[in-house]
Every structure is written in C-alpha cells, then in structure tokens.
Design a protein around this motif. Structure first.
Motif, PDB file in Angstrom:
ATOM      1  N   SER A 138      33.669  16.748 168.962  1.00 26.58           N
ATOM      2  CA  SER A 138      33.907  18.006 168.250  1.00 26.58           C
ATOM      3  C   SER A 138      32.756  18.973 168.508  1.00 26.58           C
ATOM      4  CB  SER A 138      34.031  17.741 166.750  1.00 26.58           C
ATOM      5  OG  SER A 138      32.776  17.340 166.224  1.00 26.58           O
ATOM      6  N   THR A 139      33.008  20.246 168.237  1.00 29.29           N
ATOM      7  CA  THR A 139      31.981  21.262 168.462  1.00 29.29           C
ATOM      8  C   THR A 139      30.746  20.992 167.624  1.00 29.29           C
ATOM      9  OG1 THR A 139      33.685  22.891 168.971  1.00 29.29           O
ATOM     10  CG2 THR A 139      31.514  23.740 168.403  1.00 29.29           C
ATOM     11  N   LYS A 191      28.752  18.228 169.197  1.00 27.24           N
ATOM     12  CA  LYS A 191      28.075  18.710 170.402  1.00 27.24           C
ATOM     13  C   LYS A 191      26.827  19.502 170.042  1.00 27.24           C
ATOM     14  CE  LYS A 191      32.199  19.033 173.286  1.00 27.24           C
ATOM     15  NZ  LYS A 191      33.077  19.924 174.048  1.00 27.24           N
ATOM     16  N   VAL A 192      26.947  20.387 169.059  1.00 25.89           N
ATOM     17  CA  VAL A 192      25.801  21.194 168.629  1.00 25.89           C
ATOM     18  C   VAL A 192      24.696  20.284 168.102  1.00 25.89           C
ATOM     19  CG1 VAL A 192      25.008  22.893 166.940  1.00 25.89           C
ATOM     20  CG2 VAL A 192      27.135  23.272 168.179  1.00 25.89           C
ATOM     21  N   PHE A 193      25.056  19.312 167.291  1.00 22.42           N
ATOM     22  CA  PHE A 193      24.074  18.372 166.754  1.00 22.42           C
ATOM     23  C   PHE A 193      23.311  17.682 167.865  1.00 22.42           C
ATOM     24  CE2 PHE A 193      23.153  13.904 165.818  1.00 22.42           C
ATOM     25  CZ  PHE A 193      22.208  14.057 164.824  1.00 22.42           C
ATOM     26  N   TRP A 194      24.017  17.144 168.854  1.00 16.35           N
ATOM     27  CA  TRP A 194      23.363  16.391 169.932  1.00 16.35           C
ATOM     28  C   TRP A 194      22.501  17.288 170.804  1.00 16.35           C
ATOM     29  CZ3 TRP A 194      22.429  11.622 169.511  1.00 16.35           C
ATOM     30  CH2 TRP A 194      23.301  10.770 168.833  1.00 16.35           C
ATOM     31  N   VAL A 195      22.987  18.487 171.115  1.00 19.35           N
ATOM     32  CA  VAL A 195      22.194  19.400 171.946  1.00 19.35           C
ATOM     33  C   VAL A 195      20.905  19.790 171.220  1.00 19.35           C
ATOM     34  CG1 VAL A 195      22.147  21.702 172.972  1.00 19.35           C
ATOM     35  CG2 VAL A 195      24.151  20.240 173.293  1.00 19.35           C
ATOM     36  N   VAL A 196      20.999  20.104 169.933  1.00 15.77           N
ATOM     37  CA  VAL A 196      19.805  20.469 169.164  1.00 15.77           C
ATOM     38  C   VAL A 196      18.841  19.287 169.098  1.00 15.77           C
ATOM     39  CG1 VAL A 196      18.985  21.076 166.848  1.00 15.77           C
ATOM     40  CG2 VAL A 196      20.920  22.299 167.847  1.00 15.77           C
ATOM     41  N   LEU A 197      19.352  18.088 168.880  1.00 16.10           N
ATOM     42  CA  LEU A 197      18.499  16.900 168.829  1.00 16.10           C
ATOM     43  C   LEU A 197      17.770  16.682 170.151  1.00 16.10           C
ATOM     44  CD1 LEU A 197      17.694  14.424 167.052  1.00 16.10           C
ATOM     45  CD2 LEU A 197      19.468  13.176 168.276  1.00 16.10           C
TER      46      LEU A 197
END
Length: 59
Positions: A30-31, A34-40
């Motif tokens: 989910s979007t 994806k945002v969570f993983w990219v920020v991490l």
C-alpha cells in the motif's frame, strides 16, 4: 590517490539504499507502507536497510 574505506562503505550503502527504495516503490504494498519504508531507509540508512531486507514488502 588513496580511497578511504569509509568512502567505499558509504558508496555501497548509498547504492544499496537506492536499490531498496526502488524495490519498495515497485512493490505491491500500500502507499502508506511504501512511504513508511522509504522514510525508514532514508532516516536510518544502514539499520533501515537491514530492517527492510528482513521485514520489507516483497514483489
């Protein structure tokens, strides 16, 4: 001209992080995930990459 080990390690981490981000964006997650993983991955380049490798989205 001498290349420092830290510079080579940093370059390897940068390449691995970019690869992980691309794989995450291309995944079917989910979007929000994806945002969570990219920020991490961006905030914790080495640790985030390890966590992503173990628990991150697949495919």
């Amino acid at each position: 001209m001498e290349v420092q080990v830290g510079g080579i390690f940093g370059l390897i981490v940068l390449i691995a992080d970019i690869w992980a981000i691309v794989r995450t964006v291309q995944s079917g997650a989910s979007t929000g995930a994806k945002v969570f993983w990219v920020v991490l991955i961006i905030l914790l380049p080495v640790l985030g990459l390890i966590i992503w490798f173990i628990f991150g989205p697949r495919g």
